[in-house]
Design a protein around this motif. Structure first.
Motif, PDB file in Angstrom:
ATOM      1  N   SER A 165       0.824  -1.205   0.000  1.00 53.82           N
ATOM      2  CA  SER A 165       0.000   0.000   0.000  1.00 53.82           C
ATOM      3  C   SER A 165       0.860   1.257   0.000  1.00 53.82           C
ATOM      4  O   SER A 165       0.568   2.222  -0.720  1.00 53.82           O
ATOM      5  CB  SER A 165      -0.921  -0.005   1.224  1.00 53.82           C
ATOM      6  N   LEU A 166       1.928   1.260   0.785  1.00 54.04           N
ATOM      7  CA  LEU A 166       2.842   2.395   0.804  1.00 54.04           C
ATOM      8  C   LEU A 166       3.517   2.576  -0.562  1.00 54.04           C
ATOM      9  O   LEU A 166       3.660   3.706  -1.053  1.00 54.04           O
ATOM     10  CB  LEU A 166       3.897   2.188   1.889  1.00 54.04           C
ATOM     11  N   PHE A 167       3.896   1.481  -1.189  1.00 57.80           N
ATOM     12  CA  PHE A 167       4.534   1.542  -2.508  1.00 57.80           C
ATOM     13  C   PHE A 167       3.594   2.132  -3.549  1.00 57.80           C
ATOM     14  O   PHE A 167       3.986   3.007  -4.343  1.00 57.80           O
ATOM     15  CB  PHE A 167       4.985   0.139  -2.908  1.00 57.80           C
ATOM     16  N   PHE A 168       2.328   1.698  -3.561  1.00 56.63           N
ATOM     17  CA  PHE A 168       1.352   2.232  -4.511  1.00 56.63           C
ATOM     18  C   PHE A 168       1.076   3.708  -4.257  1.00 56.63           C
ATOM     19  O   PHE A 168       0.878   4.493  -5.203  1.00 56.63           O
ATOM     20  CB  PHE A 168       0.052   1.429  -4.424  1.00 56.63           C
ATOM     21  N   THR A 169       1.038   4.111  -3.000  1.00 60.31           N
ATOM     22  CA  THR A 169       0.787   5.514  -2.683  1.00 60.31           C
ATOM     23  C   THR A 169       1.928   6.403  -3.170  1.00 60.31           C
ATOM     24  O   THR A 169       1.695   7.512  -3.671  1.00 60.31           O
ATOM     25  CB  THR A 169       0.604   5.690  -1.166  1.00 60.31           C
ATOM     26  N   ILE A 170       3.153   5.933  -3.035  1.00 61.62           N
ATOM     27  CA  ILE A 170       4.301   6.697  -3.526  1.00 61.62           C
ATOM     28  C   ILE A 170       4.250   6.825  -5.051  1.00 61.62           C
ATOM     29  O   ILE A 170       4.530   7.897  -5.609  1.00 61.62           O
ATOM     30  CB  ILE A 170       5.607   6.030  -3.072  1.00 61.62           C
ATOM     31  N   ILE A 171       3.869   5.740  -5.749  1.00 59.21           N
ATOM     32  CA  ILE A 171       3.734   5.813  -7.209  1.00 59.21           C
ATOM     33  C   ILE A 171       2.652   6.816  -7.601  1.00 59.21           C
ATOM     34  O   ILE A 171       2.817   7.601  -8.545  1.00 59.21           O
ATOM     35  CB  ILE A 171       3.425   4.422  -7.789  1.00 59.21           C
ATOM     36  N   SER A 172       1.533   6.810  -6.874  1.00 59.31           N
ATOM     37  CA  SER A 172       0.460   7.765  -7.138  1.00 59.31           C
ATOM     38  C   SER A 172       0.937   9.201  -6.948  1.00 59.31           C
ATOM     39  O   SER A 172       0.602  10.096  -7.739  1.00 59.31           O
ATOM     40  CB  SER A 172      -0.728   7.483  -6.211  1.00 59.31           C
TER      41      SER A 172
END
Length: 226
Positions: free
Chosen positions: A21-28
């Motif tokens: 979830s943290l990884f996807f948020t950073i990509i966003s």
């Protein structure tokens, strides 16, 4: 030599869903960072392009130059590129929604990192994850409103100007990528928000100067659900 003493050690194993979830948020966040200042959201007639804040126009300019090599006049075409701030209310409103989504994404990243690093009270850890999920859903809602409302008003304005040729730019697609990554991050976080795996390791020590370990018992696994 004193009597042996048992000591209990607690080891917190972080859920991979929260890390993802943290990884996807950073990509966003990176996608929004690229899309917000860009002027490639929409194109009209391949000479005009629009962004969240500016309208850029490419104008061809014809200039006549006198040459002394057998020709009196030579016509040369040059292009002039200019951008102007788009002060329309609906454009500024869409830009504001995207900025709110960007801010929510930043706050969500900070809250998730705090939750991952917090190891003392599990109740507080769950509240931090809940706050991160709430902030993420606010950002998702704001971003969705901007991505739907912006093309509707843009197409309407093109029809009023009598321009039927328009197409989407790459920045608009990047903004949709930010939306999907942020939505995925929020779903992963909320589905696994109330679950932490705690490993209890009990060790037996001898009370002497060196505190040598006498025996290591089996590791007990407990799943905490609140």
């Amino acid at each position: 030599m004193g009597a042996p003493t048992a000591k209990l050690e607690t080891v917190v194993i972080i859920s991979p869903y929260k890390v993802l979830s943290l990884f996807f948020t950073i990509i966003s966040l990176l996608c929004l960072f690229i899309a917000i200042p860009s002027t490639f959201w929409f194109h009209a007639d391949r000479l005009v392009r629009y962004g969240l804040w500016q309208e850029c126009v490419i104008k061809p300019i014809e200039s006549d130059k006198n040459l002394d090599i057998g020709m009196s006049n030579v016509q040369k075409t040059e292009t002039k590129f200019s951008c102007a701030l788009n002060n329309k209310v609906w454009v500024q409103l869409c830009g504001s929604f995207v900025i709110v989504a960007f801010s929510c994404t930043v706050i969500g990243i900070i809250l998730i990192i705090i939750g991952l690093r917090h190891k003392r009270r599990q109740e507080r850890k769950m509240k931090i994850y809940g706050a991160a999920g709430f902030v993420a859903f606010v950002g998702i809602l704001c971003l969705l409103i901007a991505l739907v409302f912006f093309p509707i008003m843009f197409i309407r304005e093109m029809h009023e100007r009598g321009k039927d040729k328009w197409f989407f730019g790459w920045s608009y697609g990047v903004a949709w990528g930010a939306f999907f990554f942020l939505t995925s991050a929020a779903i992963l976080l909320m589905c696994d928000r109330k679950r932490e795996e705690l490993f209890y390791k009990e060790s037996l020590y001898i009370n002497n100067d060196d505190e040598d370990i006498l025996e290591n018992q089996d590791v007990k696994i407990k799943t905490l659900k609140r």
